[in-house]
Design a protein around this motif. Structure first.
Motif, mmCIF file in Angstrom:
data_model
loop_
_atom_site.group_PDB
_atom_site.id
_atom_site.type_symbol
_atom_site.label_atom_id
_atom_site.label_comp_id
_atom_site.label_asym_id
_atom_site.label_seq_id
_atom_site.Cartn_x
_atom_site.Cartn_y
_atom_site.Cartn_z
ATOM 1 N N ASN A 246 0.803 -1.226 0.000
ATOM 2 C CA ASN A 246 0.000 0.000 0.000
ATOM 3 C C ASN A 246 0.834 1.274 0.000
ATOM 4 O OD1 ASN A 246 0.898 -0.705 2.527
ATOM 5 N ND2 ASN A 246 -0.900 0.050 3.609
ATOM 6 N N ASN A 247 2.152 1.178 -0.091
ATOM 7 C CA ASN A 247 3.001 2.375 -0.181
ATOM 8 C C ASN A 247 3.373 2.638 -1.626
ATOM 9 O OD1 ASN A 247 3.024 2.793 2.568
ATOM 10 N ND2 ASN A 247 4.913 1.644 2.913
ATOM 11 N N TYR A 248 2.645 3.560 -2.274
ATOM 12 C CA TYR A 248 2.998 3.909 -3.645
ATOM 13 C C TYR A 248 4.265 4.773 -3.684
ATOM 14 C CZ TYR A 248 -1.565 2.243 -5.315
ATOM 15 O OH TYR A 248 -2.645 1.478 -5.634
ATOM 16 N N VAL A 249 4.471 5.549 -2.630
ATOM 17 C CA VAL A 249 5.660 6.401 -2.549
ATOM 18 C C VAL A 249 6.743 5.663 -1.758
ATOM 19 C CG1 VAL A 249 6.603 8.571 -1.673
ATOM 20 C CG2 VAL A 249 4.311 8.516 -2.687
ATOM 21 N N GLU A 250 7.933 5.588 -2.347
ATOM 22 C CA GLU A 250 9.069 4.938 -1.698
ATOM 23 C C GLU A 250 10.269 5.884 -1.721
ATOM 24 O OE1 GLU A 250 9.729 2.524 0.052
ATOM 25 O OE2 GLU A 250 8.292 0.890 -0.297
ATOM 26 N N SER A 251 11.177 5.688 -0.808
ATOM 27 C CA SER A 251 12.448 6.410 -0.885
ATOM 28 C C SER A 251 13.312 5.743 -1.947
ATOM 29 C CB SER A 251 13.168 6.367 0.466
ATOM 30 O OG SER A 251 13.532 5.030 0.778
ATOM 31 N N SER A 252 14.217 6.512 -2.527
ATOM 32 C CA SER A 252 15.149 5.933 -3.501
ATOM 33 C C SER A 252 15.996 4.851 -2.849
ATOM 34 C CB SER A 252 16.062 7.025 -4.071
ATOM 35 O OG SER A 252 15.328 7.927 -4.878
ATOM 36 N N PHE A 253 16.171 4.939 -1.542
ATOM 37 C CA PHE A 253 16.973 3.924 -0.845
ATOM 38 C C PHE A 253 16.360 2.538 -1.036
ATOM 39 C CE2 PHE A 253 17.787 1.300 2.905
ATOM 40 C CZ PHE A 253 19.169 1.261 2.893
ATOM 41 N N TRP A 254 15.057 2.389 -0.725
ATOM 42 C CA TRP A 254 14.416 1.077 -0.843
ATOM 43 C C TRP A 254 14.129 0.729 -2.304
ATOM 44 C CZ3 TRP A 254 14.813 -2.053 2.985
ATOM 45 C CH2 TRP A 254 14.809 -1.578 4.303
ATOM 46 N N ASN A 255 13.877 1.739 -3.127
ATOM 47 C CA ASN A 255 13.535 1.477 -4.527
ATOM 48 C C ASN A 255 14.769 1.128 -5.372
ATOM 49 O OD1 ASN A 255 10.953 1.872 -6.338
ATOM 50 N ND2 ASN A 255 12.670 2.656 -7.544
ATOM 51 N N PHE A 256 15.946 1.682 -4.987
ATOM 52 C CA PHE A 256 17.152 1.469 -5.795
ATOM 53 C C PHE A 256 18.343 0.966 -4.978
ATOM 54 C CE2 PHE A 256 15.003 5.055 -8.121
ATOM 55 C CZ PHE A 256 14.630 4.321 -9.245
ATOM 56 N N ASP A 257 18.755 1.726 -3.954
ATOM 57 C CA ASP A 257 20.021 1.448 -3.268
ATOM 58 C C ASP A 257 20.030 0.091 -2.586
ATOM 59 O OD1 ASP A 257 21.643 4.182 -3.352
ATOM 60 O OD2 ASP A 257 19.537 4.675 -2.991
ATOM 61 N N ALA A 258 18.943 -0.243 -1.886
ATOM 62 C CA ALA A 258 18.900 -1.534 -1.188
ATOM 63 C C ALA A 258 18.980 -2.701 -2.166
ATOM 64 C CB ALA A 258 17.616 -1.622 -0.359
ATOM 65 N N LEU A 259 18.657 -2.444 -3.436
ATOM 66 C CA LEU A 259 18.695 -3.485 -4.468
ATOM 67 C C LEU A 259 20.034 -3.509 -5.198
ATOM 68 C CD1 LEU A 259 15.124 -2.959 -5.977
ATOM 69 C CD2 LEU A 259 15.828 -4.587 -4.238
ATOM 70 N N ALA A 278 6.967 17.330 -3.039
ATOM 71 C CA ALA A 278 6.624 17.498 -1.625
ATOM 72 C C ALA A 278 5.848 16.266 -1.151
ATOM 73 C CB ALA A 278 5.798 18.760 -1.429
ATOM 74 N N PRO A 279 6.357 15.558 -0.150
ATOM 75 C CA PRO A 279 7.695 15.736 0.446
ATOM 76 C C PRO A 279 8.761 15.166 -0.488
ATOM 77 C CG PRO A 279 6.610 13.869 1.447
ATOM 78 C CD PRO A 279 5.611 14.463 0.499
ATOM 79 N N SER A 280 9.813 15.888 -0.662
ATOM 80 C CA SER A 280 10.849 15.497 -1.617
ATOM 81 C C SER A 280 11.788 14.436 -1.064
ATOM 82 C CB SER A 280 11.653 16.724 -2.042
ATOM 83 O OG SER A 280 12.277 17.316 -0.909
ATOM 84 N N THR A 281 11.885 14.338 0.263
ATOM 85 C CA THR A 281 12.808 13.371 0.864
ATOM 86 C C THR A 281 12.125 12.599 1.980
ATOM 87 O OG1 THR A 281 13.642 15.026 2.409
ATOM 88 C CG2 THR A 281 14.835 14.771 0.322
ATOM 89 N N THR A 282 12.696 11.447 2.295
ATOM 90 C CA THR A 282 12.169 10.619 3.373
ATOM 91 C C THR A 282 12.641 11.156 4.721
ATOM 92 O OG1 THR A 282 11.961 8.346 4.161
ATOM 93 C CG2 THR A 282 14.132 9.021 3.382
ATOM 94 N N ARG A 313 24.128 10.068 0.419
ATOM 95 C CA ARG A 313 22.914 9.850 1.183
ATOM 96 C C ARG A 313 21.741 10.666 0.618
ATOM 97 N NH1 ARG A 313 21.951 8.593 7.012
ATOM 98 N NH2 ARG A 313 19.768 9.154 7.411
ATOM 99 N N GLU A 314 22.010 11.905 0.153
ATOM 100 C CA GLU A 314 20.934 12.761 -0.337
ATOM 101 C C GLU A 314 20.233 12.152 -1.553
ATOM 102 O OE1 GLU A 314 24.903 14.787 -1.508
ATOM 103 O OE2 GLU A 314 24.043 13.704 0.213
ATOM 104 N N GLU A 315 20.960 11.351 -2.338
ATOM 105 C CA GLU A 315 20.320 10.649 -3.462
ATOM 106 C C GLU A 315 19.405 9.550 -2.952
ATOM 107 O OE1 GLU A 315 20.252 11.053 -6.759
ATOM 108 O OE2 GLU A 315 21.420 12.901 -6.585
ATOM 109 N N ALA A 316 19.825 8.856 -1.908
ATOM 110 C CA ALA A 316 19.036 7.755 -1.356
ATOM 111 C C ALA A 316 17.772 8.254 -0.662
ATOM 112 C CB ALA A 316 19.891 6.952 -0.383
ATOM 113 N N GLU A 317 17.805 9.504 -0.176
ATOM 114 C CA GLU A 317 16.666 10.041 0.573
ATOM 115 C C GLU A 317 15.548 10.576 -0.336
ATOM 116 O OE1 GLU A 317 18.482 12.920 3.110
ATOM 117 O OE2 GLU A 317 18.741 11.485 4.760
ATOM 118 N N LYS A 318 15.795 10.706 -1.620
ATOM 119 C CA LYS A 318 14.791 11.269 -2.533
ATOM 120 C C LYS A 318 13.575 10.351 -2.633
ATOM 121 C CE LYS A 318 17.988 13.864 -5.477
ATOM 122 N NZ LYS A 318 18.563 14.006 -6.841
ATOM 123 N N ASN A 319 12.395 10.941 -2.534
ATOM 124 C CA ASN A 319 11.151 10.163 -2.655
ATOM 125 C C ASN A 319 10.737 10.023 -4.118
ATOM 126 O OD1 ASN A 319 10.701 9.627 0.051
ATOM 127 N ND2 ASN A 319 9.598 11.542 0.391
#
Length: 494
Positions: A246-259, A278-282, A313-319
């Motif tokens: 049910n989370n359509y919005v993810e941080s780049s960390f979980w969507n990319f970095d963790a993978l 908005a919100p631009s970061t997690t 880190r700032e790249e990973a925090e982007k929503n």
């Protein structure tokens, strides 16, 4: 059937001369009109107060289909009697051949009861020289509306030759607005009525504010929902648990970095991914796990050199709007890795993902992804291939082949193809692979634990199943609602 205007005129003229029609059924019979038409017109005239109609109800006996046959052709026992010669009788076997088995049995029972025939095992002969077909006579009387005795009614009812029906009609008298011609009521007042001066003599139709609106039609399942439910049932029968998506919005960390997808990868560009303003970061990330992901990106580990770049880190925090449901898989696997002792699990998900793609006949910016993952000790590529064979066989695709490919977070990786009998060619139906150690080990999984996974879209099999060649006809604002109402049940090859 007489024209409605002629029948209506006949009713009104009858009332003009005789004041009353005591029975609409008799009126219909005398004038050769259909009674149902008489009733419909009477209800309409009553509604406009041209007539006053009182309903008449009574119970009458009507012939069943079998009774109608006997009334027209005669009863079985009468025909059986006629088939027996006056002198000497007839062989039982020869007599049986003249009748249907069921009719013969009915005739024998009635003829024996009436003491018309001597029914021997080998010979049938007459007991009397002549008989009257009283059953047919009684049925004809009932058909003509005549009254017969209760004893005869009981016998005919026992033989299921008659049945009790409720007859309804009307007695009709003049109404408060009676006239020989119905006035045409106006429901819409127009400019022409004003210009021609007709408004002075017009009678307007009253609005019935108490009338019920048309009942809403029942809900209809979309083809995507039907196929989704079928595929969901396949996963469940194979022992998989459904992941929360049910989370359509993810941080780049979980969507990319963790993978283990590098921060310079083209998929992380705004041309391919929707980034939120908005919100631009997690707000928060798991710090200890984040440090391990950073290290494996920059310096590698577990037999890998990593990507040899400065991880930010700032790249990973982007929503972002999640580009795949594998972001959900990453969260679930991380949670599983924290559990002790390790327990093998099977997971699946079916939900929406978002890509910044040009819309055409086969692509939308929003679509559905189906994903399955198994995490266990010692899984190999052979296990993945066997699971894929089992999964797609339940979908009706038993002829598969695999082609090596390259994915950022699986190694080895395979594209999945199925032979399409209609198109007479191999069609790509999904992608698969084994999650890389660079993804699993930072999560905390033991070294002997591996994970296999595969994914496919929901739209492609649905379009094939329902013969839809443009994805915009299946999903989005241009969908034809009649398609939703008429689409058949989805039946996969289970």
């Amino acid at each position: 059937m007489a024209e409605k205007a002629i029948v209506e005129k006949a009713i009104l003229e009858q009332l003009e001369s005789k004041e009353e029609i005591s029975n609409s059924g008799d009126f219909a019979t005398c004038n050769g009109y259909d009674h149902e038409e008489i009733k419909n017109i009477t209800r309409s005239l009553h509604g406009f107060q041209l007539v006053d109609a009182q309903e008449i109800k009574k119970e009458i006996w009507e012939l069943t289909n079998e009774g109608k046959t006997y009334a027209e052709n005669g009863s079985p026992e009468f025909h059986l009697f006629l088939a027996v010669p006056p002198e000497g009788g007839i062989s039982t076997d020869i007599l049986k051949k003249k009748f249907d088995n069921k009719v013969y049995n009915i005739a024998c029972i009635a003829a024996k009861k009436n003491e018309w025939l001597e029914l021997g095992k080998e010979q049938v002969s007459r007991k009397v020289q002549s008989v009257e077909d009283s059953v047919r006579d009684l049925l004809l009387q009932i058909k003509d509306g005549k009254i017969i005795s209760s004893k005869d009614i009981k016998e005919l009812k026992r033989r299921k030759l008659i049945e009790l029906k409720t007859w309804n009609g009307y007695s009709i008298r003049k109404g408060p607005k009676f006239s020989l011609e119905r006035k045409k009521l106006v429901s819409v007042f127009t400019r022409e009525h004003l210009l021609r001066g007709e408004w002075k003599n017009l009678e307007f139709k009253k609005y019935n504010f108490d009338a019920n609106a048309l009942p809403p039609s029942g809900g209809h399942l979309h083809p995507l929902l039907k196929v989704r439910e079928r595929i969901r049932n396949i996963f469940i029968t194979m022992g998989f648990k459904e992941m929360q998506t049910n989370n359509y919005v993810e941080s780049s960390f979980w969507n990319f970095d963790a993978l283990f997808q590098p921060q310079q990868h083209p998929a992380r560009d705004s041309h391919d991914t929707f980034f939120l303003e908005a919100p631009s970061t997690t707000l928060s990330l798991p710090e200890s796990y984040l440090d391990k992901v950073k290290h494996v990106h920059e310096s590698g580990g577990y037999g890998s050199r990593g990507y040899q770049y400065e991880w930010k880190r700032e790249e990973a925090e982007k929503n972002v709007f999640r580009t795949h449901t594998t972001a959900v898989t990453a969260r679930v696997l991380y949670s599983l890795a924290q559990q002790r002792p390790f327990t093998p699990q099977r997971y699946f998900s079916i939900d929406r993902v978002f890509r910044n793609e040009a819309v055409d006949r086969t692509h939308l910016a929003e679509f559905h992804q189906i994903e399955g993952v198994i995490c266990d000790r010692g899984l190999t590529l052979a296990d993945l291939m066997q699971v894929l064979q089992d999964f797609f066989k339940k979908m009706g695709m038993s002829n598969l082949k695999f082609k090596a490919t390259c994915n950022p977070y699986t190694e080895p990786s395979m594209e999945i193809y199925s032979y399409h009998e209609g198109l007479k060619k191999w069609v790509e139906i999904g992608n698969s692979g084994m999650f890389r150690p660079e993804m699993l080990r930072p999560m905390g999984f033991p070294e002997d634990v591996t994970a296999i996974a595969w994914g496919l879209s929901l739209e492609r099999p649905t379009m094939i199943l329902y013969g839809i060649d443009n994805i915009r006809d299946l999903f989005g604002p241009k969908v034809d609602l009649s398609l939703i109402k008429r689409n058949p049940i989805c039946k996969l090859g289970m």
